[in-house]
Design a protein around this motif. Structure first.
Motif, mmCIF file in Angstrom:
data_model
loop_
_atom_site.group_PDB
_atom_site.id
_atom_site.type_symbol
_atom_site.label_atom_id
_atom_site.label_comp_id
_atom_site.label_asym_id
_atom_site.label_seq_id
_atom_site.Cartn_x
_atom_site.Cartn_y
_atom_site.Cartn_z
ATOM 1 N N GLY A 186 0.793 -1.205 0.000
ATOM 2 C CA GLY A 186 0.000 0.000 0.000
ATOM 3 C C GLY A 186 0.833 1.266 0.000
ATOM 4 O O GLY A 186 0.311 2.343 -0.221
ATOM 5 N N HIS B 207 3.685 3.797 -1.582
ATOM 6 C CA HIS B 207 4.198 4.053 -2.923
ATOM 7 C C HIS B 207 5.605 4.580 -2.799
ATOM 8 O O HIS B 207 5.894 5.369 -1.903
ATOM 9 C CB HIS B 207 3.349 5.078 -3.677
ATOM 10 N N HIS B 208 6.422 4.137 -3.737
ATOM 11 C CA HIS B 208 7.794 4.615 -3.728
ATOM 12 C C HIS B 208 7.872 5.709 -4.767
ATOM 13 O O HIS B 208 7.971 5.428 -5.946
ATOM 14 C CB HIS B 208 8.742 3.480 -4.047
ATOM 15 N N VAL B 209 7.782 6.923 -4.323
ATOM 16 C CA VAL B 209 7.833 8.046 -5.258
ATOM 17 C C VAL B 209 9.296 8.333 -5.550
ATOM 18 O O VAL B 209 10.043 8.780 -4.677
ATOM 19 C CB VAL B 209 7.135 9.280 -4.673
ATOM 20 N N LEU B 210 9.687 8.069 -6.795
ATOM 21 C CA LEU B 210 11.077 8.297 -7.175
ATOM 22 C C LEU B 210 11.274 9.776 -7.479
ATOM 23 O O LEU B 210 10.381 10.436 -8.000
ATOM 24 C CB LEU B 210 11.429 7.477 -8.418
ATOM 25 N N PRO B 211 12.456 10.300 -7.157
ATOM 26 C CA PRO B 211 12.725 11.699 -7.499
ATOM 27 C C PRO B 211 12.824 11.880 -9.015
ATOM 28 O O PRO B 211 13.157 10.946 -9.734
ATOM 29 C CB PRO B 211 14.074 11.980 -6.836
ATOM 30 N N HIS C 115 9.140 0.352 -12.214
ATOM 31 C CA HIS C 115 9.285 0.265 -10.747
ATOM 32 C C HIS C 115 9.589 -1.129 -10.227
ATOM 33 O O HIS C 115 9.411 -1.391 -9.044
ATOM 34 C CB HIS C 115 8.000 0.749 -10.056
ATOM 35 N N ASP D 120 9.531 -3.020 -6.377
ATOM 36 C CA ASP D 120 8.244 -3.690 -6.288
ATOM 37 C C ASP D 120 8.315 -4.950 -5.447
ATOM 38 O O ASP D 120 9.375 -5.369 -5.014
ATOM 39 C CB ASP D 120 7.808 -4.067 -7.715
#
Lengths: 157, 217
Positions: free
Chosen positions: A22, A24-28, A79, A83
């Motif tokens: 749940g 999220h990996h917000v990438l720069p 991703h 993941d």
């Protein structure tokens, strides 16, 4: 880029701990643009290399560059690096089956020329037989003996 | 009953057979990856057909591939890679609940996809004009060997890829309409993510198609 590296490590940690459901990996943005730049450069390399006249090495080199590009897309744009590992497993198993598919077909293509269509036999085996016969002749055995052997062979059939 | 309380907590987007939004998102993504695996297996058959015929007729392939336009193919490669970037940025915008960026990145992705198809249309027209067509439809001149085999593989591979681009435009428009409706936010953006995965796969296939069909000497 060090910020990106730090983020990467954070995300990897999260994935390892399995507590990422749940989240999220917000990438720069830097990661996205670095990947995009690399993909463009690699496309340029692919085009340039194709004009270098590498001969039989052109396909392996082109495919190697394509695999690097694909890894960048899969790892960052898709991703997969951040993941659930289950998704990576599906990709790896898919690639494994593609490998089997290719390996079996290539082994057929590469050895197909060895089949003698008339004798339904391996040409390789015929060649070995011919070599043996030639060696026997060279060793000075009488041709009569050879013929006798031939007749015996025929009788057995 | 406690079930009523749980139901009250259920967000609108959460289907009743999932416990948490996280579980729902993971399941949807897993299903998407299975679909993508199937797509790769299905395209691998075509790549193998390419490899087989190239193995048996290397000279034909060498000669025929000169009739494909490297500038057009290269331009389309850049277009698709750029569309992959805008797609990835669209997913990022959804992750950060930035609806404006989400919509603009989706519009950009659709626009690049259309540019790809327009370039493809010009390429196909040129092939049709010269009669460089598959199998018995081949009426071209000037290529030794069995060029109809090469163009058969060219049209099937790029054609199926093109159909994937068209399907991609379809689902992107669907996602765009839902984005405008305000369906997606950091809490729920699974459809955006999965359409993104599909779109990146379309890019991936092209990454291999371009050097094999247009460039290999």
């Amino acid at each position: 880029m060090s910020q990106a590296a730090a983020d990467t490590m954070d995300n990897t940690h999260a994935a390892e701990h399995g507590g990422h459901h749940g989240e999220h990996h917000v990438l720069p943005y830097t990661v996205y643009f670095a990947v995009y730049g690399s993909l463009l450069v690699l496309t340029g390399i692919t085009v340039l290399v194709s004009f270098a006249g590498l001969g039989k090495w052109s396909i392996p080199v082109a495919m190697a560059v394509a695999v690097v590009k694909a890894s960048l897309v899969v790892g960052y744009f898709m991703h997969l690096k951040y993941d659930d590992r289950l998704n990576s497993l599906i990709l790896v198993v898919t690639l494994l089956f593609i490998l089997i598919f290719f390996a079996m077909t290539f082994s057929d293509m590469r050895t197909r020329g060895m089949i003698d269509p008339v004798e339904d036999n391996m040409v390789l085996r015929n060649e070995q037989a011919a070599e043996k016969a030639a060696a026997a002749e060279a060793s000075g055995e009488s041709s009569e003996k050879g013929e006798e052997a031939h007749h015996e062979g025929a009788a057995e059939h | 009953m406690s079930t009523t309380a749980e139901h009250a907590e259920h967000p609108k987007f959460l289907a009743h057979h999932f416990y948490t939004p996280g579980q729902q998102a993971d399941s949807a993504k897993l299903g998407m990856w299975l679909f993508l695996g199937q797509e790769l297996l299905f395209f691998s058959g075509l790549f193998l057909a390419y490899a087989t015929y190239r193995f048996f007729y290397p000279d034909t392939f060498l000669e025929a591939h000169h009739h494909l336009s490297v500038p057009m193919g290269g331009f389309n490669t850049v277009v698709l890679i750029t569309s992959s970037l805008t797609m990835a940025l669209a997913v990022r915008a959804a992750q950060t609940s930035n609806q404006k960026k989400l919509i603009w990145n989706l519009v950009a992705t659709i626009a690049f996809a259309c540019v790809f198809l327009v370039v493809k249309y010009f390429e196909y027209s040129a092939k049709f004009h010269h009669g460089f067509l598959p199998g018995k439809f081949y009426t071209g001149h000037g290529i030794e060997g069995l060029p109809h085999l090469f163009f058969g593989i060219y049209f099937v591979m790029t054609g199926l890829h093109g159909l994937h681009v068209i399907a991609g435009i379809g689902v992107l428009i669907w996602i765009l309409m839902r984005s405008k409706r305000g369906d997606f936010s950091a809490e729920y953006f699974t459809p955006v993510e999965n359409v993104g995965l599909y779109w990146h796969l379309v890019d991936l296939i092209w990454i291999f198609l371009f050097p094999l069909l247009y460039l290999v000497k």
